[in-house]
Design a protein around this motif. Structure first.
Motif, PDB file in Angstrom:
ATOM      1  N   TRP A 159     -54.109 -18.629 -41.054  1.00 14.57           N
ATOM      2  CA  TRP A 159     -52.910 -17.840 -40.802  1.00 14.57           C
ATOM      3  C   TRP A 159     -53.274 -16.447 -40.291  1.00 14.57           C
ATOM      4  N   GLU A 160     -54.271 -15.831 -40.895  1.00 16.26           N
ATOM      5  CA  GLU A 160     -54.698 -14.508 -40.463  1.00 16.26           C
ATOM      6  C   GLU A 160     -55.217 -14.537 -39.026  1.00 16.26           C
ATOM      7  N   ALA A 161     -55.846 -15.651 -38.648  1.00 12.94           N
ATOM      8  CA  ALA A 161     -56.407 -15.761 -37.294  1.00 12.94           C
ATOM      9  C   ALA A 161     -55.328 -15.774 -36.229  1.00 12.94           C
ATOM     10  N   LEU A 162     -54.114 -16.151 -36.592  1.00 13.54           N
ATOM     11  CA  LEU A 162     -53.025 -16.211 -35.608  1.00 13.54           C
ATOM     12  C   LEU A 162     -52.708 -14.856 -35.002  1.00 13.54           C
ATOM     13  N   SER A 163     -52.908 -13.785 -35.790  1.00 11.67           N
ATOM     14  CA  SER A 163     -52.516 -12.455 -35.310  1.00 11.67           C
ATOM     15  C   SER A 163     -53.355 -11.990 -34.123  1.00 11.67           C
ATOM     16  N   GLU A 250     -43.254 -22.375 -45.415  1.00  8.97           N
ATOM     17  CA  GLU A 250     -41.888 -22.358 -44.873  1.00  8.97           C
ATOM     18  C   GLU A 250     -41.562 -20.992 -44.268  1.00  8.97           C
ATOM     19  N   ARG A 251     -41.914 -19.942 -44.990  1.00 11.48           N
ATOM     20  CA  ARG A 251     -41.655 -18.595 -44.475  1.00 11.48           C
ATOM     21  C   ARG A 251     -42.491 -18.324 -43.234  1.00 11.48           C
ATOM     22  N   ARG A 252     -43.718 -18.761 -43.241  1.00  9.42           N
ATOM     23  CA  ARG A 252     -44.585 -18.525 -42.088  1.00  9.42           C
ATOM     24  C   ARG A 252     -44.097 -19.278 -40.858  1.00  9.42           C
ATOM     25  N   MET A 253     -43.554 -20.454 -41.061  1.00 14.73           N
ATOM     26  CA  MET A 253     -43.019 -21.205 -39.927  1.00 14.73           C
ATOM     27  C   MET A 253     -41.830 -20.471 -39.314  1.00 14.73           C
ATOM     28  N   GLU A 254     -41.012 -19.853 -40.168  1.00 18.31           N
ATOM     29  CA  GLU A 254     -39.908 -19.046 -39.648  1.00 18.31           C
ATOM     30  C   GLU A 254     -40.431 -17.877 -38.813  1.00 18.31           C
ATOM     31  N   LEU A 255     -41.459 -17.220 -39.317  1.00 18.15           N
ATOM     32  CA  LEU A 255     -42.054 -16.112 -38.578  1.00 18.15           C
ATOM     33  C   LEU A 255     -42.696 -16.600 -37.280  1.00 18.15           C
ATOM     34  N   ALA A 256     -43.314 -17.771 -37.333  1.00 20.06           N
ATOM     35  CA  ALA A 256     -43.952 -18.311 -36.128  1.00 20.06           C
ATOM     36  C   ALA A 256     -42.910 -18.605 -35.051  1.00 20.06           C
ATOM     37  N   VAL A 257     -41.762 -19.142 -35.471  1.00 20.28           N
ATOM     38  CA  VAL A 257     -40.688 -19.420 -34.508  1.00 20.28           C
ATOM     39  C   VAL A 257     -40.215 -18.121 -33.861  1.00 20.28           C
ATOM     40  N   GLU A 258     -40.037 -17.075 -34.682  1.00 23.29           N
ATOM     41  CA  GLU A 258     -39.611 -15.788 -34.127  1.00 23.29           C
ATOM     42  C   GLU A 258     -40.649 -15.251 -33.147  1.00 23.29           C
ATOM     43  N   THR A 259     -41.913 -15.359 -33.534  1.00 26.75           N
ATOM     44  CA  THR A 259     -42.979 -14.877 -32.656  1.00 26.75           C
ATOM     45  C   THR A 259     -42.992 -15.639 -31.341  1.00 26.75           C
ATOM     46  N   ARG A 260     -42.837 -16.959 -31.438  1.00 27.13           N
ATOM     47  CA  ARG A 260     -42.854 -17.783 -30.239  1.00 27.13           C
ATOM     48  C   ARG A 260     -41.665 -17.456 -29.334  1.00 27.13           C
ATOM     49  N   GLN A 261     -40.503 -17.215 -29.930  1.00 32.01           N
ATOM     50  CA  GLN A 261     -39.327 -16.873 -29.144  1.00 32.01           C
ATOM     51  C   GLN A 261     -39.509 -15.550 -28.440  1.00 32.01           C
ATOM     52  N   LEU A 262     -40.082 -14.579 -29.151  1.00 39.88           N
ATOM     53  CA  LEU A 262     -40.331 -13.272 -28.544  1.00 39.88           C
ATOM     54  C   LEU A 262     -41.326 -13.389 -27.389  1.00 39.88           C
ATOM     55  N   ALA A 263     -42.376 -14.216 -27.608  1.00 41.61           N
ATOM     56  CA  ALA A 263     -43.362 -14.388 -26.557  1.00 41.61           C
ATOM     57  C   ALA A 263     -42.753 -15.061 -25.338  1.00 41.61           C
TER      58      ALA A 263
END
Length: 269
Positions: A159-163, A250-263
Motif C-alpha cells: 500500500w505504501e508503494a502505491l504513493s 475497504e477504505r483503501r479501495m475507496e481512496l484508490a477509486v478517488e485517486t484513479r478518478q482524479l488521475a
C-alpha cells in the motif's frame, strides 16, 4: 498541592512527548512481545505505525529474536530406538525389550526386573510419540504465525508503494494480491493454532518425566514455553485480524477509486 487533574494532565503530556510511544513499544519488544498485531492493539495504533516506531529505535521487526519458545530443531527422534512414528511403535518396543534381554542374559524377561524394564520402555515409547506429535504441531503453528505476520506486513508495504509507483495499476494489483494472500495466511494460521491447542503435552508419572528429560538431553527442544506462547483464542484472533484487514482494505479501495478518478480527469484535461 497536586490535584487529580494535574496528575492526569502530567500523564497525558508525558505520553505526548516526542518518541515516548516509540520508547514504550521498543521496551515491549525487547521484553519479548514481538507480535506486531498485539503491540498495535495495546498502543491503539496501526500496524504500520508500530513498524515505524520500532525502526526509529533501531529495531527491525522483520528479524525477530528467536527465544527458547521457537521450535527450530525438527530432527528425527531416536531415543533408545523409539522414533515416535505410530506405525513402527510396536516393532520398536519389541526390539528394545530384546536388546535388554540380550544385555541381561542372567535375568528373566518375565521376572520382576523384566517387568520394570518393560514399564519403563512403555513410558518411553508413549512419551516420545506424544512429544513428536506436539512438537510438530507447535512448529507448524509457529511457521504459519510468522508467515501470517510477514504477509500482513507485506500488505502495508504494497500500500505504501502505491504513493510513489510509476506503474500505478500494476502496483495496485500487487497490493490487492497481497491482501488476498494475507487473508489465506490468517486462515491457515488459525487452523494450525487450533490443531496445536488441541494437543497438550504433560508427564503423568516419574517414568514420563525421565523419558522427557532424556529427549531434551538428546538435543531436542523443551515444549513448555512454546505451548505457553500459543494464542488461547485463535478463532477470535483470526476473526479480528480479518476484520482489521478487510476494514482497512475497504477504505483503501475507496481512496484508490478517488485517486484513479482524479488521475483520469487530470489526464483528459
Amino acid at each position: 498541592m497536586s490535584t487529580r487533574r494535574d496528575d492526569v494532565m502530567t500523564a497525558l503530556r508525558d505520553w505526548s512527548k516526542p518518541g515516548r510511544r516509540a520508547d514504550l513499544l521498543a521496551a515491549a519488544w525487547q521484553a519479548g512481545e514481538t507480535n506486531v498485531s498485539a503491540l498495535a492493539e495495546a498502543a491503539r495504533i496501526s500496524r504500520p505505525t508500530v513498524y515505524a516506531d520500532l525502526r526509529s529505535r533501531g529495531i527491525d521487526p522483520d528479524h525477530r529474536p528467536k527465544g527458547t519458545s521457537v521450535i527450530t530443531n525438527l530432527s528425527p527422534l531416536d531415543i533408545e530406538g523409539f522414533t515416535g512414528v505410530g506405525e513402527t511403535m510396536d516393532a520398536e518396543y519389541e526390539r528394545a525389550i530384546r536388546r535388554w534381554a540380550a544385555q541381561h542374559p542372567d535375568l528373566d524377561p518375565r521376572g520382576p526386573e523384566g517387568h520394570t524394564e518393560g514399564m519403563r520402555l512403555v513410558a518411553m515409547m508413549d512419551t516420545v510419540a506424544r512429544y513428536a506429535d506436539v512438537r510438530d504441531r507447535l512448529a507448524h503453528e509457529q511457521v504459519a504465525r510468522a508467515e501470517r505476520d510477514r504477509l500482513l506486513h507485506q500488505v502495508e508495504l504494497r500500500w505504501e508503494a502505491l504513493s510513489t509507483a510509476a506503474a500505478w495499476l500494476a502496483a495496485h494489483h500487487a497490493y490487492v494480491l497481497a491482501v488476498d494472500e494475507a487473508r489465506i495466511a490468517i486462515d491457515m494460521w488459525r487452523e494450525r493454532a487450533e490443531t496445536a491447542s488441541r494437543r497438550p503435552f504433560f508427564c503423568s508419572s516419574p517414568r514420563d518425566e525421565a523419558a522427557y528429560q532424556q529427549i531434551k538431553e538428546a538435543g531436542h527442544p523443551a515444549l513448555e514455553e512454546a505451548l505457553a506462547d500459543l494464542d488461547p483464542t485463535p478463532a477470535q484472533t483470526a476473526e479480528q485480524l480479518r476484520a482489521n484487514l478487510d476494514q482497512a482494505h475497504e477504505r483503501r479501495m475507496e481512496l484508490a477509486v478517488e485517486t484513479r478518478q482524479l488521475a483520469t480527469t487530470g489526464g483528459s484535461q
